[in-house]
Structure formats: structure tokens, C-alpha cells
Design a protein around this motif. Sequence first.
Motif, PDB file in Angstrom:
ATOM      1  N   ASN A  96      -4.689   5.993  10.370  1.00 55.94           N
ATOM      2  CA  ASN A  96      -5.518   7.118   9.976  1.00 55.94           C
ATOM      3  C   ASN A  96      -6.838   7.131  10.731  1.00 55.94           C
ATOM      4  O   ASN A  96      -7.332   8.186  11.126  1.00 55.94           O
ATOM      5  CB  ASN A  96      -5.792   7.059   8.477  1.00 55.94           C
ATOM      6  CG  ASN A  96      -4.837   7.951   7.724  1.00 55.94           C
ATOM      7  OD1 ASN A  96      -4.793   9.140   7.970  1.00 55.94           O
ATOM      8  ND2 ASN A  96      -4.051   7.366   6.855  1.00 55.94           N
ATOM      9  N   ILE A  97      -7.417   5.937  10.904  1.00 53.25           N
ATOM     10  CA  ILE A  97      -8.729   5.880  11.536  1.00 53.25           C
ATOM     11  C   ILE A  97      -8.625   6.108  13.038  1.00 53.25           C
ATOM     12  O   ILE A  97      -9.464   6.782  13.638  1.00 53.25           O
ATOM     13  CB  ILE A  97      -9.404   4.534  11.206  1.00 53.25           C
ATOM     14  CG1 ILE A  97      -9.732   4.510   9.727  1.00 53.25           C
ATOM     15  CG2 ILE A  97     -10.642   4.311  12.049  1.00 53.25           C
ATOM     16  CD1 ILE A  97     -10.029   3.169   9.180  1.00 53.25           C
ATOM     17  N   VAL A 125      -1.064   2.066   7.496  1.00 49.33           N
ATOM     18  CA  VAL A 125      -1.456   3.266   6.760  1.00 49.33           C
ATOM     19  C   VAL A 125      -2.947   3.523   6.959  1.00 49.33           C
ATOM     20  O   VAL A 125      -3.368   4.661   7.229  1.00 49.33           O
ATOM     21  CB  VAL A 125      -1.138   3.111   5.260  1.00 49.33           C
ATOM     22  CG1 VAL A 125      -1.664   4.301   4.484  1.00 49.33           C
ATOM     23  CG2 VAL A 125       0.352   2.966   5.055  1.00 49.33           C
ATOM     24  N   LEU A 126      -3.760   2.459   6.852  1.00 55.04           N
ATOM     25  CA  LEU A 126      -5.200   2.627   6.986  1.00 55.04           C
ATOM     26  C   LEU A 126      -5.614   2.754   8.449  1.00 55.04           C
ATOM     27  O   LEU A 126      -6.422   3.609   8.811  1.00 55.04           O
ATOM     28  CB  LEU A 126      -5.918   1.438   6.345  1.00 55.04           C
ATOM     29  CG  LEU A 126      -5.721   1.339   4.832  1.00 55.04           C
ATOM     30  CD1 LEU A 126      -5.963  -0.069   4.350  1.00 55.04           C
ATOM     31  CD2 LEU A 126      -6.645   2.314   4.129  1.00 55.04           C
ATOM     32  N   LEU A 146       0.341   3.830  -2.725  1.00 52.85           N
ATOM     33  CA  LEU A 146      -0.043   5.168  -2.263  1.00 52.85           C
ATOM     34  C   LEU A 146       0.781   6.224  -2.989  1.00 52.85           C
ATOM     35  O   LEU A 146       0.244   7.214  -3.504  1.00 52.85           O
ATOM     36  CB  LEU A 146       0.239   5.240  -0.760  1.00 52.85           C
ATOM     37  CG  LEU A 146      -0.418   6.291   0.088  1.00 52.85           C
ATOM     38  CD1 LEU A 146      -1.893   6.047   0.128  1.00 52.85           C
ATOM     39  CD2 LEU A 146       0.153   6.234   1.504  1.00 52.85           C
ATOM     40  N   ILE A 190       0.817  -1.207   0.000  1.00 53.36           N
ATOM     41  CA  ILE A 190       0.000   0.000   0.000  1.00 53.36           C
ATOM     42  C   ILE A 190       0.852   1.260   0.000  1.00 53.36           C
ATOM     43  O   ILE A 190       0.451   2.282  -0.546  1.00 53.36           O
ATOM     44  CB  ILE A 190      -0.988  -0.002   1.177  1.00 53.36           C
ATOM     45  CG1 ILE A 190      -2.138   0.933   0.841  1.00 53.36           C
ATOM     46  CG2 ILE A 190      -0.330   0.396   2.456  1.00 53.36           C
ATOM     47  CD1 ILE A 190      -3.369   0.719   1.641  1.00 53.36           C
ATOM     48  N   ILE A 191       2.064   1.190   0.554  1.00 48.44           N
ATOM     49  CA  ILE A 191       2.876   2.403   0.606  1.00 48.44           C
ATOM     50  C   ILE A 191       3.367   2.770  -0.789  1.00 48.44           C
ATOM     51  O   ILE A 191       3.298   3.932  -1.200  1.00 48.44           O
ATOM     52  CB  ILE A 191       4.035   2.219   1.603  1.00 48.44           C
ATOM     53  CG1 ILE A 191       3.440   2.122   3.014  1.00 48.44           C
ATOM     54  CG2 ILE A 191       5.029   3.366   1.511  1.00 48.44           C
ATOM     55  CD1 ILE A 191       4.412   1.925   4.117  1.00 48.44           C
ATOM     56  N   PHE A 222     -10.692   4.235  -0.365  1.00 42.16           N
ATOM     57  CA  PHE A 222     -11.054   4.692   0.975  1.00 42.16           C
ATOM     58  C   PHE A 222     -10.214   5.904   1.367  1.00 42.16           C
ATOM     59  O   PHE A 222     -10.711   6.856   1.968  1.00 42.16           O
ATOM     60  CB  PHE A 222     -10.848   3.558   1.978  1.00 42.16           C
ATOM     61  CG  PHE A 222     -11.026   3.972   3.420  1.00 42.16           C
ATOM     62  CD1 PHE A 222     -12.297   4.077   3.962  1.00 42.16           C
ATOM     63  CD2 PHE A 222      -9.941   4.264   4.219  1.00 42.16           C
ATOM     64  CE1 PHE A 222     -12.468   4.472   5.282  1.00 42.16           C
ATOM     65  CE2 PHE A 222     -10.099   4.659   5.532  1.00 42.16           C
ATOM     66  CZ  PHE A 222     -11.369   4.761   6.061  1.00 42.16           C
ATOM     67  N   LEU A 223      -8.930   5.876   0.989  1.00 47.36           N
ATOM     68  CA  LEU A 223      -8.037   6.987   1.336  1.00 47.36           C
ATOM     69  C   LEU A 223      -8.244   8.184   0.420  1.00 47.36           C
ATOM     70  O   LEU A 223      -7.576   9.201   0.570  1.00 47.36           O
ATOM     71  CB  LEU A 223      -6.579   6.528   1.255  1.00 47.36           C
ATOM     72  CG  LEU A 223      -6.136   5.546   2.333  1.00 47.36           C
ATOM     73  CD1 LEU A 223      -4.741   5.035   2.060  1.00 47.36           C
ATOM     74  CD2 LEU A 223      -6.196   6.197   3.715  1.00 47.36           C
ATOM     75  N   TYR A 248       0.780   8.543   4.552  1.00 48.78           N
ATOM     76  CA  TYR A 248      -0.439   8.967   3.864  1.00 48.78           C
ATOM     77  C   TYR A 248      -0.405  10.466   3.575  1.00 48.78           C
ATOM     78  O   TYR A 248      -0.626  10.898   2.448  1.00 48.78           O
ATOM     79  CB  TYR A 248      -1.653   8.592   4.708  1.00 48.78           C
ATOM     80  CG  TYR A 248      -2.934   9.197   4.217  1.00 48.78           C
ATOM     81  CD1 TYR A 248      -3.462   8.818   2.981  1.00 48.78           C
ATOM     82  CD2 TYR A 248      -3.609  10.152   4.966  1.00 48.78           C
ATOM     83  CE1 TYR A 248      -4.629   9.376   2.511  1.00 48.78           C
ATOM     84  CE2 TYR A 248      -4.780  10.707   4.507  1.00 48.78           C
ATOM     85  CZ  TYR A 248      -5.289  10.315   3.284  1.00 48.78           C
ATOM     86  OH  TYR A 248      -6.443  10.871   2.819  1.00 48.78           O
TER      87      TYR A 248
END
Lengths: 301, 362
Positions: free
Chosen positions: B307-308, B303-304, A149, A145-146, A237-238, B319
Amino acid sequence: MTVSARAPLDPLGTVDAVARRRRLRPVTPVPWRRPLALTGLAVLGAWVVVAIFAPLIAPQNPLAQKFTILAGPSAAHWFGTDELGRDVFSRVLFGARITLPLAVILIVAAMIIGAVLGGIAGFFGGWVDNVIMRLTDLVFAFPGIILALAIAAALGPQLRNAVIAVVFVSWPSYARLVRSLVLSARSAQYVVASRLLGSSGLRVLFVDIRPNAAGPVLVLAALDIGNAVLLLSGLSFLGLGAQPPTAEWGAMVAEGAQNFNDWWVGLFPGLAILTVVLAFNFIGDSLRDLLDPRTARAVRV
Amino acid sequence: MSSASVTPSAVPRRRLRKPRARHRDLRRFLLQRLGTGVVLLIGITLVAFVVTHLVPGDPAAANLGQRAIGDPAAVAAFRHQYGLDRPVPVQYVVYLKNLLRGNLGISEQSHRPVLDDLAEYIPATIELALFAIVLSMIVGVGLGVVAAVYSNRWPDQVIRVVSLAGVSMPIFWVALVAFYLLFFKLGWLPGGGRLDPAQNPPTHLTGMFTVDAAVHGQWALLWSALRHLVLPGLVLAIYTVGVLTRFTRASMLEIMGNDYVRAARLKGLPERVVILRHVLRPALVSIITVAGVAFGSLLSGTVLVENIFSWPGVGQYAYHSAINLDLQAIMGVSLFVALVYIVVNLGVDLLYGVIDPRIRLS
């Protein structure tokens, strides 16, 4: 078939009754013996139907806004409405039209890129192999994901760019697998025979080795497609994937996060992601049991 | 993983070796790993650099205000300040040179050195990830053992569905559901941050609040830090629990078929001893490998999750830097992540020797 074939071999009926009864019992078709695979296929099939016929099934236009904002689930709006008064149920149904095709595109693209690079690396060896595999290691070392991203952000927040980002982080596992398959096939008799018959390297690679590598690659794809869906919806979502007002599940969960007091806004799109990914994983897991001799052996013990 | 291999023929030979020779082996192994580690790090900077610099996104547009962006002089000044007006290869060489001096550049977001930013955020993420990986090792291996012992009976089937569900959950959605239920509705756990708002961090030592508080005997802070860890840690662990459960089961079943396991049973060892000592211990070698890989996916999850739960860690930093095209910060995060990858792999390789003495470092 087995009964009629064996009956003449046993004219005196010496086979005991138990065995005969066992042979006469109807054979359960393979999918029914694997309830997980069956469930996965059923759920996925349902989603495919929903994706195809969404405009006919959905009670509302997924983009139509009404004054009843953030209304809880009711007979009129089964999953409630979101902050713009849009029907969450219809949006969830339409979300399948985005996620399912993209999941297939994603995995096919990653598969092709990975297979071509892995095939080249395995077949030609030497410095080509070295360069390609070091590149694979590099992408592998990044947590998906990084890197995704960074790519998605750099290309700009768009669904198309999020897809590119996910493909970019997904191909290495295919490259590794195909390379190892090609390496083991290179010395196989049928490849040697083909070479002796005068086939070119590319012909051997694509005509002789490719069909034999297809099985394991497809199993990997079936296991991996769920992860790709999760990563793509995570990017959405981001805010780096689908942009409003698109009815995309990850983006809808993000809207739910903005109004988490109104739980229905985010709960149902999340459940949609979960069921689709779960269906893919049920199928992938069962396929692996069937095709991978190593795990199959472990399961039989 | 690839560098350590079981070589049964080497077992007697190794016993004859002097301890000195073993130390030399270890040193050579570590030096070799250090070398490949450095190459990998440089490679990572190159990939991150190419990805972040050869794409159309314009950091000036992302970082300057609405008015400044219309002023060519301001844009030029911004580009000059961050070296963006020079050719990309030159920028890369300059970056590497600075890197050697321990200078990771200045973040365009916080206007602080990236190294300072990272030093602030890394302990929080490491604390969270370690909590999650320890939790998932305990739960995942435990469930995997139960599934293997009851293979193909109902506990196995239930665990199979549970673990598949674990790897199928969108982590950001689970985080929201957990947040809604356990914090918002039930109020059992704090909903975000590392401590209650009124609390000051414990005396700084490692930056991991639980460790610092425990070392300095600040028990109230320890309790609070632990409570804040639980929710994000649980959510983060769901995926890795699924992975480790599936894998533990598979490798246990493979080992259970061996003759020596049958022999252990036949000589009358209690089943518990057979499972734990004769099956689980050899299985741990490959389980540790997978746990190492799983640690990487945990970092992705941060990362997810961060954030939450407004967890001030590298995940959130990554992020925000990605969103704002903060190139230096993205590079810094990439380096950190690559470093973790290298250290975890090294740790896994060294653990092999502890778990299975037959494995030699090579």
C-alpha cells in the motif's frame, strides 16, 4: 546468608582468599543481571505512568485544534503539530491510554480462548481434539493480517472490531501450546494420583494441570503481546481500527503518511509503538531465557 | 514439519532400500500431502465464507453509489447479480461448484473475474516476497551464525538487540521512514511502483519483471525493476531477518554442545569448517522450517508495504477488497494465501531430505 552458613565449616581458614572474596561479593539481584529485561521493564513502566497520568503530563488537550497547523517541533510543541493543529506530543502521550489497556485485553482474551480450547482438546482427545485442532490449523494457515483485515472490514471500521479481529487470529498458538502441555501432563503421576482420589476430569484440568501450564503460557503471552500491538496498530493504520479524531498511534502514523513532508506527524507515534513493542519483547525474551529449559540450556553452552 | 522426523534407527535400513522403493515413498508422501492440501483449501474457503457472509457488513452499501443505495430495485438487482439473495449455504455450494470449474467469481470492484485479477497481481507479490525472503535468509542466517560463534560476547549482545528491534518495528512506519529518507530526501531509490512511469513492462513470461527482463535480455528494465524492488523488499525483510537471526543463533548453540562437534574440533578441523559444515548444516533443517513460517508473515507484511509503495500486488488487492467488502475477491485472496501456505510447507518438507539425508518422508 551463604557466608554465615559456611563459615563454621571452615574454621581453619583453608578456603583460599579468592573464593572467600567471591562469596563475600554482594549478589546482584536477578533483574540487574539481565539488562534487557531491566530496560524493558523501565520503558514499559514509564509508558504505564504516562498512560495513567496523561491528562496531568500532557501540555495540551489531544483533541484541541489550533491555527498553527503542521508546525515543526518547537519549545511550544515538542513534537510539532498535525494537519489540524493538534499537539503531536500530547496525542502521543494520550495514545498510551488506548494501546496499553487494549494490548492487555487482547492478550488475555486470546489466552483464555486458546487455553480453554486447547485444554479441552488435549484433555478429551478423540473427535473433540480433532475438530478443535483442525480449526486451529485453519486459522493458523491464514496470514494474520489478511484474516484480521477481512473480519475488521466486515464488522465495520471500529477500534472494538479491530480488537475482535486481532483476538480471532491470535488464539491458535495458545490452543496448540496448552494442548501439548495438557497431553504431556495427562499421564503425569500427580494427575493419575488426583484421578485415583476421585477427582472429576474438569477438576483435574483446572485445579491440577492449570497451574503447571501457566508458566509457559505466560511466556508465550509475553512474547506475543508485541505482535498483537503491531497487528492492532497496523489495522488502525489501514483505517480499520481507531477512527478520527481518536489519538491512536497507528492512525496517527497514517496521518503522517498523508503529510509525509512534515515528518514529525508520523515519526513520533511510530517511535511510541516501537518502544512499547520493544519493551514487551525485551521482557518476553528474557522471560523465555529464564523459564524455557531448552533455550536456557542452549544459552549456557 | 510434523510429517518428517529424524529416525536414527532407520538410517541403515534406508540405505538397503532399492531406489524404486524410495520413489514409491516419495509418491505416497506427495499424494498424502495433496490430499491434506485439498482438505485445507476447502476448510479455508469455509472459514473465509463464514467470516465474510455471516457478518453485518453489507456489500451493496459498500459498492453501490449514494443514489443507487436509496433505490430498493437497484439494491435488489445488485444482490441478485452477485447471488447474495440466496441462502448462505446455497451460496457456498454454488461457490464450490464454480471453484471446481476454475471460476472464482466476479470481483465487485474491478468487474473482472477474480482469477484474472489474481493472475495480474500474484507475480508482483511473489517477486517481492521471494526477494525479501532470500534477503532475510542471507542476512538473518549470517547474523545468527556470528551471534552463535561469539555467544554472550559483545557481537552477540549487539545482534540480539538488533534482531529484537527488527521484530518490534511497526512495518508500516519503517516503510514511511525509509520512503522519506531514501526516496524523498536522498533520492537514492525509486519511491513506488515496479518500474519508472515511462517504462513498459518486459515481454511477459512469468509476470515477475526481474525474471522476464533477465530472460529476454532487457537489461535496462532489469536494472529498473531491481531498483524498484529494493526499498519495499528491504522493509519487508526487517521482521523476518529478526526472526531468522534469533532462531539461527538458538539452534546453532544447541548443536554446538554435541560431542561430534567437539570431536571435529579435536581432530584439528579448522573452526570455519566446524561451524559451517558440522553446526550450520544440521541447524539448517529447523531454520528452513522457520523460514517457511516467516514466508507467511512476509505475505502479511505485503498488505501494509504494498500500500505504501504502490506495489500492484495481492496485498493491495486484499486491502481494497476488504475495505469494499468485495466478497469474491476476499475469497480469492484467501485461497491464494492458503495455496502458498501449502506449497511452502511442502517445499520445506522436501528440502529436509536434501539438507539431512537421514530424514525420511513418511
